[in-house]
Design a protein around this motif. Structure first.
Motif, PDB file in Angstrom:
ATOM      1  N   THR A  58       0.824  -1.206   0.000  1.00 18.86           N
ATOM      2  CA  THR A  58       0.000   0.000   0.000  1.00 18.86           C
ATOM      3  C   THR A  58       0.863   1.263   0.000  1.00 18.86           C
ATOM      4  O   THR A  58       0.600   2.199  -0.760  1.00 18.86           O
ATOM      5  N   MET A  82      -5.135  -0.006  -7.345  1.00 20.86           N
ATOM      6  CA  MET A  82      -6.085   0.027  -6.234  1.00 20.86           C
ATOM      7  C   MET A  82      -7.008  -1.196  -6.248  1.00 20.86           C
ATOM      8  O   MET A  82      -7.374  -1.712  -5.191  1.00 20.86           O
ATOM      9  N   MET A  83      -7.376  -1.655  -7.449  1.00 21.60           N
ATOM     10  CA  MET A  83      -8.150  -2.901  -7.523  1.00 21.60           C
ATOM     11  C   MET A  83      -7.329  -4.048  -6.939  1.00 21.60           C
ATOM     12  O   MET A  83      -7.848  -4.900  -6.209  1.00 21.60           O
ATOM     13  N   THR A  86      -7.237  -3.905  -3.256  1.00 20.14           N
ATOM     14  CA  THR A  86      -8.545  -4.337  -2.740  1.00 20.14           C
ATOM     15  C   THR A  86      -8.628  -5.862  -2.673  1.00 20.14           C
ATOM     16  O   THR A  86      -9.094  -6.428  -1.681  1.00 20.14           O
ATOM     17  N   PHE A  87      -8.155  -6.525  -3.724  1.00 20.50           N
ATOM     18  CA  PHE A  87      -8.129  -7.992  -3.705  1.00 20.50           C
ATOM     19  C   PHE A  87      -7.220  -8.498  -2.587  1.00 20.50           C
ATOM     20  O   PHE A  87      -7.551  -9.469  -1.898  1.00 20.50           O
ATOM     21  N   GLY A  89      -6.513  -6.976   0.218  1.00 12.14           N
ATOM     22  CA  GLY A  89      -7.234  -6.762   1.469  1.00 12.14           C
ATOM     23  C   GLY A  89      -8.323  -7.802   1.679  1.00 12.14           C
ATOM     24  O   GLY A  89      -8.526  -8.296   2.783  1.00 12.14           O
ATOM     25  N   GLY A  90      -9.007  -8.150   0.592  1.00 13.49           N
ATOM     26  CA  GLY A  90     -10.020  -9.206   0.669  1.00 13.49           C
ATOM     27  C   GLY A  90      -9.413 -10.541   1.056  1.00 13.49           C
ATOM     28  O   GLY A  90     -10.036 -11.341   1.767  1.00 13.49           O
ATOM     29  N   GLY A 107      -4.590 -10.073  -6.721  1.00  7.97           N
ATOM     30  CA  GLY A 107      -4.225  -8.754  -6.216  1.00  7.97           C
ATOM     31  C   GLY A 107      -2.809  -8.347  -6.577  1.00  7.97           C
ATOM     32  O   GLY A 107      -2.584  -7.250  -7.086  1.00  7.97           O
TER      33      GLY A 107
END
Length: 122
Positions: A58, A82-83, A86-87, A89-90, A107
């Protein structure tokens, strides 16, 4: 300062791509070692590795791709990275297993792609 920022951003994009590759190797290697051979589960599946990796990704992506977006005014590197974050983080929310590995691999591939786009637009 204007000459230093592109140099720093370019180095950070390369570092981000290397970190993404290392993360990918970690995910695939962990699956092979733990599932196939039953080795290293306590160390390789430690949640701290994933939390530190996401935090580092990040920061590196934010600085490198943020500076790039300010310079070349293109949204694609930022959106792709950013996508990817997000993956990633998921994947932290998914818990250990195949779901986490798949989300992380998607990700880190997207984050590396964002860094590559950022370098190409420089």
């Amino acid at each position: 300062m204007a000459q230093i920022a592109p140099w720093i951003r370019g180095k950070l994009d390369r570092v981000g791509m290397i970190l993404s590759a290392l993360c990918l190797l970690h995910c695939v290697g962990t699956l092979v070692l733990v599932a196939g051979l039953g080795l290293g589960a306590s160390f390789l599946l430690d949640p701290a590795i994933h939390k530190v990796g996401l935090a580092l990704a990040t920061v590196v992506a934010g600085v490198a791709i943020g500076l790039g977006a300010l310079r070349h005014r293109r949204a694609a590197p930022f959106v792709v990275a950013m996508m990817g974050l997000t993956f990633m983080g998921g994947a932290l929310a998914a818990g250990h297993g195949a779901h986490e590995a798949v989300l992380t691999i998607i990700g880190v591939t997207l984050v590396a792609g964002g860094h590559l786009l950022n370098l190409r637009h420089a």
